[in-house]
Scaffold this active site. Structure first.
Site, PDB file in Angstrom:
ATOM      1  N   GLU A  49      34.217  56.872  37.329  1.00  0.00           N
ATOM      2  CA  GLU A  49      35.453  56.232  36.870  1.00  0.00           C
ATOM      3  C   GLU A  49      35.780  56.667  35.447  1.00  0.00           C
ATOM      4  O   GLU A  49      34.869  56.724  34.607  1.00  0.00           O
ATOM      5  CB  GLU A  49      35.300  54.708  36.922  1.00  0.00           C
ATOM      6  CG  GLU A  49      36.607  53.978  36.673  1.00  0.00           C
ATOM      7  CD  GLU A  49      36.451  52.458  36.795  1.00  0.00           C
ATOM      8  OE1 GLU A  49      37.477  51.784  36.972  1.00  0.00           O
ATOM      9  OE2 GLU A  49      35.314  51.946  36.711  1.00  0.00           O
TER      10      GLU A  49
ATOM     11  N   HIS B 213      33.693  43.854  43.725  1.00  0.00           N
ATOM     12  CA  HIS B 213      34.462  45.102  43.755  1.00  0.00           C
ATOM     13  C   HIS B 213      34.430  45.772  45.124  1.00  0.00           C
ATOM     14  O   HIS B 213      35.309  46.598  45.423  1.00  0.00           O
ATOM     15  CB  HIS B 213      33.915  46.088  42.721  1.00  0.00           C
ATOM     16  CG  HIS B 213      34.476  45.937  41.349  1.00  0.00           C
ATOM     17  ND1 HIS B 213      35.831  45.881  41.088  1.00  0.00           N
ATOM     18  CD2 HIS B 213      33.857  45.867  40.135  1.00  0.00           C
ATOM     19  CE1 HIS B 213      36.017  45.772  39.786  1.00  0.00           C
ATOM     20  NE2 HIS B 213      34.841  45.757  39.184  1.00  0.00           N
TER      21      HIS B 213
ATOM     22  N   GLU C 159      39.288  44.655  37.416  1.00  0.00           N
ATOM     23  CA  GLU C 159      38.169  44.125  36.650  1.00  0.00           C
ATOM     24  C   GLU C 159      38.251  42.612  36.474  1.00  0.00           C
ATOM     25  O   GLU C 159      37.238  41.910  36.545  1.00  0.00           O
ATOM     26  CB  GLU C 159      38.095  44.813  35.283  1.00  0.00           C
ATOM     27  CG  GLU C 159      37.826  46.302  35.357  1.00  0.00           C
ATOM     28  CD  GLU C 159      36.535  46.636  36.088  1.00  0.00           C
ATOM     29  OE1 GLU C 159      35.631  45.773  36.144  1.00  0.00           O
ATOM     30  OE2 GLU C 159      36.423  47.758  36.607  1.00  0.00           O
TER      31      GLU C 159
ATOM     32  N   ASN D 165      30.077  51.578  42.923  1.00  0.00           N
ATOM     33  CA  ASN D 165      30.143  52.546  44.012  1.00  0.00           C
ATOM     34  C   ASN D 165      29.981  51.828  45.358  1.00  0.00           C
ATOM     35  O   ASN D 165      29.115  50.979  45.517  1.00  0.00           O
ATOM     36  CB  ASN D 165      29.025  53.580  43.860  1.00  0.00           C
ATOM     37  CG  ASN D 165      28.926  54.113  42.451  1.00  0.00           C
ATOM     38  OD1 ASN D 165      29.855  54.699  41.929  1.00  0.00           O
ATOM     39  ND2 ASN D 165      27.783  53.873  41.817  1.00  0.00           N
TER      40      ASN D 165
ATOM     41  N   HIS E 126      29.643  40.511  40.177  1.00  0.00           N
ATOM     42  CA  HIS E 126      30.836  41.265  39.745  1.00  0.00           C
ATOM     43  C   HIS E 126      30.951  42.572  40.523  1.00  0.00           C
ATOM     44  O   HIS E 126      32.013  42.875  41.102  1.00  0.00           O
ATOM     45  CB  HIS E 126      30.742  41.532  38.240  1.00  0.00           C
ATOM     46  CG  HIS E 126      31.853  42.361  37.682  1.00  0.00           C
ATOM     47  ND1 HIS E 126      32.860  41.842  36.898  1.00  0.00           N
ATOM     48  CD2 HIS E 126      32.122  43.697  37.772  1.00  0.00           C
ATOM     49  CE1 HIS E 126      33.695  42.808  36.542  1.00  0.00           C
ATOM     50  NE2 HIS E 126      33.263  43.946  37.063  1.00  0.00           N
ATOM     51  N   GLU E 127      29.887  43.365  40.519  1.00  0.00           N
ATOM     52  CA  GLU E 127      29.959  44.657  41.206  1.00  0.00           C
ATOM     53  C   GLU E 127      30.129  44.466  42.707  1.00  0.00           C
ATOM     54  O   GLU E 127      30.821  45.251  43.368  1.00  0.00           O
ATOM     55  CB  GLU E 127      28.711  45.488  40.900  1.00  0.00           C
ATOM     56  CG  GLU E 127      28.441  45.734  39.418  1.00  0.00           C
ATOM     57  CD  GLU E 127      29.624  46.318  38.669  1.00  0.00           C
ATOM     58  OE1 GLU E 127      30.380  47.118  39.262  1.00  0.00           O
ATOM     59  OE2 GLU E 127      29.799  45.991  37.481  1.00  0.00           O
TER      60      GLU E 127
ATOM     61  N   GLY F 241      26.149  49.857  31.363  1.00  0.00           N
ATOM     62  CA  GLY F 241      26.925  48.902  32.145  1.00  0.00           C
ATOM     63  C   GLY F 241      26.524  48.987  33.600  1.00  0.00           C
ATOM     64  O   GLY F 241      25.347  49.016  33.944  1.00  0.00           O
ATOM     65  N   ALA F 242      27.508  49.026  34.485  1.00  0.00           N
ATOM     66  CA  ALA F 242      27.254  49.137  35.923  1.00  0.00           C
ATOM     67  C   ALA F 242      28.474  49.777  36.565  1.00  0.00           C
ATOM     68  O   ALA F 242      29.554  49.838  35.967  1.00  0.00           O
ATOM     69  CB  ALA F 242      26.978  47.767  36.535  1.00  0.00           C
ATOM     70  N   MET F 243      28.319  50.259  37.798  1.00  0.00           N
ATOM     71  CA  MET F 243      29.424  50.908  38.499  1.00  0.00           C
ATOM     72  C   MET F 243      29.412  50.518  39.960  1.00  0.00           C
ATOM     73  O   MET F 243      28.389  50.580  40.632  1.00  0.00           O
ATOM     74  CB  MET F 243      29.329  52.433  38.351  1.00  0.00           C
ATOM     75  CG  MET F 243      30.499  53.171  38.977  1.00  0.00           C
ATOM     76  SD  MET F 243      32.090  52.678  38.249  1.00  0.00           S
ATOM     77  CE  MET F 243      33.196  53.041  39.613  1.00  0.00           C
TER      78      MET F 243
END
Length: 818
Positions: free
Chosen positions: A127, A305, A324, A271, A301-302, A267-269
């Site tokens: 991202e 998404h 977000e 995917n 949170h992730e 942080g985090a992503m």
């Protein structure tokens, strides 16, 4: 390589022209075991609505060869991250072979060598438009397509991607020696920024629950930490998948769900099916309740998404805020409703919401929703307004239309738009249908206008002051009234009000303390009447509801920003609250806020006394099992007497790890007692692969130019500070308010360094925030920082952070005069 940034008009034109059927991507990672080479062959199958038209494919790599429909493409024309394509047919197959050795900067990909065992790990994080750095693609969110990966990697490595591998076989030794080929099935239709390939000799644990195949990965040096926390990670994952699947009426649609903890990711992503986290989330010492809550919020949170962002994706980056903000709101909603963290909304108010008020009251304020002309602009507002104010506004929307209507709107949204792209209007239409309310004016007031409304209760009217003479936003809020005539506060009544216009009459029962925005349903600064302000600060500990006590602490923080209360009064109130606080969700946030006010906001003449009182309060909490660890950490940051050190020495002698010993060494160093032999012994005894950062923290606190220079080099020359939440702690340790004279030259050097930062978005952002001299900067630096914030040669994110932090620094300097 200078890269072009995709504009919204270019993206719209390309989206109208093309439809991508699929990506077939072959990746060769064998060059990363002992070197830095990543190679890929990307095969893109797509159609063109105007045969004969031309376009470009995104590829920010060394392009070796390309063919379009079997015919060679002139790769010498590749420039600025783009490869022009010749005239397109109706149906097209593009093949691009490319490689990159840019695997050490964290721009889309990072190769890391663990310092303890020299094992190599590789992660990708794409991202907003970093996919072009590792394979050719049409790198924009609304050209979604299935992705199929075939990955050749060293045989000792484990590869993770967006699903379970179909097969893992030995590579042809004539093609790749001592390697395996991992073949993955098609993903669903996904945007280019939510696919992933990670690899390395990961430790892997799999658990089967509720029809899901759950995977957890970490580097070998952190296996004991993952195993220690595994059951909690499994439980939170199960709770989140069950909660979101039921509430959204759309279970996560694949069995495989992996979570990979990787080094040096700030942080985090999110995917699809394979979330990556910085492995700082695997806390090296048993985590406190607050740390566990933060990690739980990351997990939820992730996961949110997967639905909001991956399953349904924004059409363009102007709705990034919604992506977000929704995930942040859903994380708190899910944790409060499905996990042990039932007081998560109180924790959110006490810990996080302050950051949004600070930015939204500052010159850095911007509408939650704003135009994004190109991708480089998208990330400039990746800030507390996007995340924290955004989720607060969604929380207000839940209060405004009711949770049942909110959930019904979400269910409609996911059912209607799964695997497609949407705009904000699509979501708001779903909410309007579910609630029966026209939300157009609500949307404009909350999302298109910047600034924080200030709400006061004057006699029997709610009075709203706005930013820049705007009309007040619609607010749905509660007011709680308490009688204070006796020894205890007694609740008299709690009522709900819909606020429209600058003045709204309210009918309240008689009482002494009136808490405006009780329950924290809206986003607004509150100015209490003088009697309520005095009572809330003096008797905060007598409020029964944790959310009400959190509201008092948050209101005190707002009043510091508004210049309406002195740091000494806020510090005293928080210390008083801690004397009787019983909520594990609030003890650590209150300790943290009290430390920040006493250390950073208070004038130099008062800070030692306030820190001493806080240390005394922390000492009193050490005997409480739920508060012990957080209290010891606060005591280690504020100790100043023999009695304080005696408590710490006894606790350190009983500890099973070195965390407290390191914290004590930092405090001693700040007070001028740097013992190199003691630090060397700690470093030698600590099994943490990132223990070198603890040594840096001891140096960062020391009041000497030599120590500060070594830490400075680690940040800005060697780029040796791993990206994690601890980066922010290291920065605040460097900028000790009591060392302002020593630090003055460094404050101006910070502004110079911003022009040459390296690394990916998350890492640069962490450095910008961590190394702003908040609390240590003086008026001279403040003026220079405000000027730098208007420098167009500085990247937009840094300018915004300068504006926001300079606002807070200015208020700190003013508060010290009260």
């Amino acid at each position: 390589m200078t890269l072009s940034t995709l504009t919204s008009s270019e993206a719209a034109a390309r989206s109208a022209l093309l439809e991508v059927q699929r990506y077939d991507i072959d990746v060769d990672m064998t060059g990363l075991l002992e070197g830095e080479l990543w190679t890929s062959v990307s095969t893109i199958t797509f159609t063109c609505s105007e045969p004969g038209a031309t376009t470009f494919v995104d590829v920010a790599m060394d392009v070796h060869a390309a063919t379009l429909n079997g015919e060679p493409v002139d790769v010498s024309a590749a420039a600025d991250g783009r490869l022009p394509l010749p005239a397109l047919a109706a149906d097209n197959v593009l093949v691009v072979e490319a490689s990159t050795a840019n695997t050490a900067s964290g721009e889309g990909i990072l190769r890391t060598v663990d310092p303890t065992d020299k094992l190599v790990y590789v992660w990708t994080s794409l991202e907003p438009d970093e996919a072009r750095r590792i394979w050719a693609c049409f790198d924009q969110p609304d050209l979604k397509a299935p992705h199929r990966f075939v990955v050749t990697a060293p045989s000792s490595w484990v590869v993770t991607s967006n699903g379970a591998p179909e097969s893992v076989i030995d590579a042809d030794p004539d093609v790749a020696a001592d390697a395996k080929v991992w073949t993955y099935p098609d993903t669903p239709r996904l945007s280019t920024y939510v696919v992933v390939v990670n690899a390395g000799p990961f430790h892997e644990v799999r658990r089967q629950h509720d029809g899901y195949d759950l995977g957890f990965y970490c580097r070998q040096s952190l296996v004991p930490i993952l195993e220690r926390d595994l059951e909690e990670l499994v439980t939170l994952t199960r709770q989140g998948l069950a909660f979101f699947g039921e509430r959204f009426a759309f279970p996560f649609p694949q069995a495989r769900y992996d979570q990979v903890f990787v080094p040096n990711l700030g942080g985090a992503m999110e995917n699809w099916g394979c979330v990556t986290y910085g492995d700082g989330q695997l806390f090296r010492t048993p985590p406190t309740h607050a740390q566990r809550a933060v990690r739980g919020e990351f997990i939820f949170h992730e996961m949110a998404h997967m639905w909001f962002g991956d399953l349904v994706t924004m059409q363009w980056w102007d709705d990034l805020w919604l992506n977000e903000a929704f995930a942040s709101w859903a994380a708190n909603w899910g944790m409060a409703g499905a996990s042990e963290f039932t007081e998560q909304w109180a924790t959110f108010l006490a810990v996080s919401k302050r950051t949004a008020y600070e930015m939204d009251m500052s010159p850095a304020r911007h509408p939650i929703r704003s135009a994004v002309p190109d991708v480089s602009s998208a990330m400039s507002n990746f800030d507390a307004i996007t995340y924290v104010k955004g989720q607060s506004v969604l929380h207000q929307l839940v209060a405004y239309i009711g949770e049942d209507a909110f959930v019904a709107g979400l269910r409609d949204y996911f059912s209607r738009y799964a695997y497609t792209n949407t705009t904000l209007d699509d979501l708001m239409d779903c909410y309007s249908r579910a609630s029966g309310r026209d939300l157009s004016s609500w949307t404009k007031a909350w999302l298109d206008e910047a600034g924080t409304d200030v709400v006061s209760l004057v006699d029997d009217e709610l009075v709203v002051e706005t930013t820049d003479d705007q009309d007040p936003r619609p607010h749905r809020l509660d007011i709680a009234v308490f009688d204070a005539t006796g020894d205890d506060l007694v609740a008299v009544g709690r009522s709900s009000h819909e606020v429209t216009g600058t003045r709204t009459p309210v009918d309240l029962p008689a009482g002494d303390l009136r808490l405006v925005n009780a329950g924290d349903l809206t986003f607004a600064a509150v100015k209490p009447d003088p009697t309520s302000l005095r009572l809330m600060l003096e008797r905060v500990q007598q409020l029964d509801a944790p959310l009400d006590r959190a509201l008092v602490a948050a209101t005190a923080g707002q009043l510091l920003l508004l210049g309406d209360v002195a740091p000494r009064d806020v510090s005293a109130a928080l210390t008083r609250a801690l004397s009787t606080e019983t909520s594990v969700s609030l003890i650590e946030p209150f300790l943290g806020q009290a430390l920040q006010v006493a250390d950073r906001w208070a004038p130099a003449s008062e800070s030692p006394g306030l820190l001493g009182a806080l240390a005394d309060a922390a000492s009193g909490l050490v005997g409480l099992p739920d508060a012990r660890q957080a209290a010891l950490r606060t005591l280690a940051a504020s100790a100043s007497t023999d009695a304080h050190w005696a408590v710490l020495e006894e606790a350190a002698a009983q500890a099973t790890d070195l965390d407290l010993a390191w914290r004590m060494a930092v405090r001693r160093s700040e007070l001028g007692d740097y013992d190199a032999d003691r630090v060397a012994r700690l470093l030698e005894s600590d099994p943490d692969p990132d223990a070198g950062m603890r040594r840096l923290a001891v140096l960062a606190a020391h009041p000497s130019v030599e120590a500060k220079e070594e830490v400075w080099r680690a940040f800005f020359v060697d780029y040796a500070v791993p990206a994690s939440r601890e980066t922010l702690v290291l920065g605040s340790t460097f900028w000790r308010p009591g060392q302002a004279e020593l630090l003055a030259p460094f404050t101006h050097r910070y502004l110079e360094e911003l022009h040459s930062l390296k690394g990916g978005l998350l890492n640069q952002g962490l450095t910008v925030r961590a190394m702003y001299p908040l609390g240590a900067g003086d008026a001279s630096f403040l003026a220079a920082a405000q000027a730098a914030a208007e420098d167009p040669t500085l990247f937009a994110y840094a300018r915004n952070q300068l504006r926001a932090n300079s606002f807070v620094l200015g208020r700190i300097l003013q508060a010290r005069q009260l």
